[in-house]
Design an enzyme around this catalytic site. Sequence first.
Site, PDB file in Angstrom:
ATOM      1  N   GLY A   1      54.161  23.491  51.406  1.00 38.32           N
ATOM      2  CA  GLY A   1      52.752  23.939  51.531  1.00 38.32           C
ATOM      3  C   GLY A   1      51.604  23.495  50.512  1.00 38.32           C
ATOM      4  O   GLY A   1      52.248  22.254  50.240  1.00 38.32           O
TER       5      GLY A   1
ATOM      6  N   SER B   1      47.653  34.495  40.076  1.00 34.93           N
ATOM      7  CA  SER B   1      46.701  34.607  40.753  1.00 34.93           C
ATOM      8  C   SER B   1      45.208  34.822  40.000  1.00 34.93           C
ATOM      9  O   SER B   1      45.522  35.626  38.873  1.00 34.93           O
ATOM     10  CB  SER B   1      46.241  34.525  42.105  1.00 34.93           C
ATOM     11  OG  SER B   1      44.851  35.332  42.955  1.00 34.93           O
TER      12      SER B   1
ATOM     13  N   TYR C   1      47.757  41.746  48.738  1.00 36.22           N
ATOM     14  CA  TYR C   1      48.726  40.799  47.856  1.00 36.22           C
ATOM     15  C   TYR C   1      47.987  40.965  46.381  1.00 36.22           C
ATOM     16  O   TYR C   1      49.147  40.031  46.231  1.00 36.22           O
ATOM     17  CB  TYR C   1      47.946  39.560  49.077  1.00 36.22           C
ATOM     18  CG  TYR C   1      47.336  37.948  48.240  1.00 36.22           C
ATOM     19  CD1 TYR C   1      48.408  37.312  48.626  1.00 36.22           C
ATOM     20  CD2 TYR C   1      46.777  38.306  48.022  1.00 36.22           C
ATOM     21  CE1 TYR C   1      48.949  36.714  47.373  1.00 36.22           C
ATOM     22  CE2 TYR C   1      46.137  36.766  46.499  1.00 36.22           C
ATOM     23  CZ  TYR C   1      47.455  36.676  46.747  1.00 36.22           C
ATOM     24  OH  TYR C   1      47.271  34.714  46.066  1.00 36.22           O
TER      25      TYR C   1
ATOM     26  N   LYS D   1      50.850  40.154  43.153  1.00 41.29           N
ATOM     27  CA  LYS D   1      50.675  39.383  42.691  1.00 41.29           C
ATOM     28  C   LYS D   1      51.181  40.070  40.985  1.00 41.29           C
ATOM     29  O   LYS D   1      52.009  39.398  39.631  1.00 41.29           O
ATOM     30  CB  LYS D   1      50.217  38.742  42.272  1.00 41.29           C
ATOM     31  CG  LYS D   1      49.932  37.135  43.304  1.00 41.29           C
ATOM     32  CD  LYS D   1      50.851  36.446  43.363  1.00 41.29           C
ATOM     33  CE  LYS D   1      50.926  35.204  44.341  1.00 41.29           C
ATOM     34  NZ  LYS D   1      52.120  34.443  44.285  1.00 41.29           N
TER      35      LYS D   1
ATOM     36  N   ASN E   1      41.097  31.138  56.173  1.00 42.78           N
ATOM     37  CA  ASN E   1      40.958  31.985  55.814  1.00 42.78           C
ATOM     38  C   ASN E   1      39.687  31.785  54.569  1.00 42.78           C
ATOM     39  O   ASN E   1      38.792  32.286  53.934  1.00 42.78           O
ATOM     40  CB  ASN E   1      41.722  32.793  54.794  1.00 42.78           C
ATOM     41  CG  ASN E   1      42.676  33.974  55.873  1.00 42.78           C
ATOM     42  OD1 ASN E   1      41.860  34.876  56.586  1.00 42.78           O
ATOM     43  ND2 ASN E   1      44.136  33.545  55.580  1.00 42.78           N
TER      44      ASN E   1
ATOM     45  N   GLY F   1      36.024  42.490  49.799  1.00 42.69           N
ATOM     46  CA  GLY F   1      37.460  43.241  48.909  1.00 42.69           C
ATOM     47  C   GLY F   1      36.614  41.374  48.213  1.00 42.69           C
ATOM     48  O   GLY F   1      37.361  40.878  47.007  1.00 42.69           O
TER      49      GLY F   1
HETATM   50  N1  UFG Z   1      33.973  32.368  51.942  1.00 47.28           N
HETATM   51  C1  UFG Z   1      33.141  32.152  53.355  1.00 47.28           C
HETATM   52  N2  UFG Z   1      32.980  31.913  53.991  1.00 47.28           N
HETATM   53  C2  UFG Z   1      34.346  31.686  54.596  1.00 47.28           C
HETATM   54  C3  UFG Z   1      35.268  31.606  53.647  1.00 47.28           C
HETATM   55  C4  UFG Z   1      35.040  32.488  52.677  1.00 47.28           C
HETATM   56  O1  UFG Z   1      31.382  32.195  52.891  1.00 47.28           O
HETATM   57  O2  UFG Z   1      34.595  31.567  56.085  1.00 47.28           O
HETATM   58  C5  UFG Z   1      33.897  32.082  50.363  1.00 47.28           C
HETATM   59  C6  UFG Z   1      33.931  33.964  49.987  1.00 47.28           C
HETATM   60  O3  UFG Z   1      33.515  34.703  50.491  1.00 47.28           O
HETATM   61  C7  UFG Z   1      34.094  33.310  48.126  1.00 47.28           C
HETATM   62  C8  UFG Z   1      34.668  31.943  48.208  1.00 47.28           C
HETATM   63  O4  UFG Z   1      34.227  31.590  49.465  1.00 47.28           O
HETATM   64  O5  UFG Z   1      33.041  33.708  47.519  1.00 47.28           O
HETATM   65  C9  UFG Z   1      35.644  31.363  47.998  1.00 47.28           C
HETATM   66  O6  UFG Z   1      37.065  31.775  49.329  1.00 47.28           O
HETATM   67  P1  UFG Z   1      38.243  32.031  49.596  1.00 47.28           P
HETATM   68  O7  UFG Z   1      38.557  32.805  51.010  1.00 47.28           O
HETATM   69  O8  UFG Z   1      38.278  30.451  49.775  1.00 47.28           O
HETATM   70  O9  UFG Z   1      38.855  32.069  47.904  1.00 47.28           O
HETATM   71  P2  UFG Z   1      38.552  33.629  47.190  1.00 47.28           P
HETATM   72  O10 UFG Z   1      38.382  33.168  45.910  1.00 47.28           O
HETATM   73  O11 UFG Z   1      38.890  34.591  48.169  1.00 47.28           O
HETATM   74  O12 UFG Z   1      40.161  33.500  47.108  1.00 47.28           O
HETATM   75  C10 UFG Z   1      40.820  33.283  45.961  1.00 47.28           C
HETATM   76  C11 UFG Z   1      42.935  32.670  46.401  1.00 47.28           C
HETATM   77  C12 UFG Z   1      43.181  33.612  47.122  1.00 47.28           C
HETATM   78  C13 UFG Z   1      43.587  34.364  46.478  1.00 47.28           C
HETATM   79  C14 UFG Z   1      42.189  35.551  46.110  1.00 47.28           C
HETATM   80  C15 UFG Z   1      41.678  36.666  45.554  1.00 47.28           C
HETATM   81  O13 UFG Z   1      42.450  31.305  47.110  1.00 47.28           O
HETATM   82  O14 UFG Z   1      44.334  33.324  47.650  1.00 47.28           O
HETATM   83  O15 UFG Z   1      41.624  34.753  45.490  1.00 47.28           O
HETATM   84  O16 UFG Z   1      41.328  37.064  44.881  1.00 47.28           O
HETATM   85  F1  UFG Z   1      44.368  35.681  47.456  1.00 47.28           F
END
Ligand code: UFG
Length: 344
Positions: free
Chosen positions: A11, A126, A151, A155, A200, A299
């Site tokens: 990964g 995380s 998820y 953790k 995602n 979320g």
């Molecule tokens: N975002 C966008 N557009 C997108 C994707 C993300 O605006 O298409 C924004 C999100 O809203 C967030 C930021 O970019 O503000 C980061 O988003 P990510 O999905 O890349 O990362 P997260 O902070 O949501 O996720 C991280 C880890 C996950 C974990 C999560 C838990 O990558 O594995 O924190 O909160 F689950």
Amino acid sequence: MAKILVTGGIGYIGSHTVVELQKVGFEVVVVDNLSNSNVEVLSGIEKITGIRPVFENIDCVDYVSMDRMFEKHSDIVAIIHFAASKAVGESVEKPLLYYRNNLVSLVNLLELMPIHKVQNLVFSSSCTVYGQPDVLPVTEDAPIKPALSPYGNTKQIGEEIIRDTIHSNASTKSIILRYFNPIGAHASAEIGELPNGVPNNLLPFVTQTAIGLRKELQVFGDDYNTPDGSCIRDYIHVVDLAKAHVIAVQRMLDNRTKSSVETFNLGTGRGLSVLEIIRTFEQVNGVKIPYKLVARREGDIEKVWAEPSFANNELGWKATETVEETLRSAWAWEQNYAQRSKID
Ligand code: UFG
């Protein structure tokens, strides 16, 4: 040199960690079930280090196969456990898949470790365990907030399972690493983030939009209580993150741990907004990212960034890559991958 088991080693974070382990001379056994990864990554690793890691196509949930794997590789001295499902949205729809994949695999490892005389476990956790912290930057002793997704819950529970197990069994030791947002790719552009389907996470969506695979990026929310209204995260270069794992393993093998469970934040200490990331990506790479401001994503945390001093001082580790270099590496990887896919 010592042999390390890396679960999920094909990964994104796993593959970069395998490279760093091999670079300092560790032997690596990768266990991966290829559920969200591509076996070609092994060739990318081999191109970088000259060594193809031993690969076992096994699901960590399968106790019997894992038991056999430990018999076969009886000289494993430490485990880095990355293998897990990690899509927040999917976990809301399929909670049991997440509890099974993420928790049963961990329980299997913890049961098998004393049987096979493996004492050391590095666990991928995380910053999600902090939820929206009351105080920023967030330190390791900040309160754990109720999880916002199955998820995130896996953790939190995973960390508890480790603490309870070690409390009852003096022979097992663990270092829990709480990642902030890993982005970027190896400088060779031979390995990088390769999500299956629609990404995602922010960065793969950005790079796929830049290369024309996606029409436009949606920026989730412009009305947060932040300077430009978009969410703030602590983005860390995946290679910096990978190096912390090597240090953690070495620390356990040298018996330098201060307690049988140690927990570290792995971040840069700097928060950047989604719009700042887009702007910097455009600047350093000279490409446009078409984007649209849309509603908040359910979320999402408003803002979170790490206090990394404990990891800096205690592990002697520090994130050193600039965000500019990190965003350059992400783009180089996307372009290299596109080029290769055309040839194949
Ligand atoms: N975002 C966008 N557009 C997108 C994707 C993300 O605006 O298409 C924004 C999100 O809203 C967030 C930021 O970019 O503000 C980061 O988003 P990510 O999905 O890349 O990362 P997260 O902070 O949501 O996720 C991280 C880890 C996950 C974990 C999560 C838990 O990558 O594995 O924190 O909160 F689950």
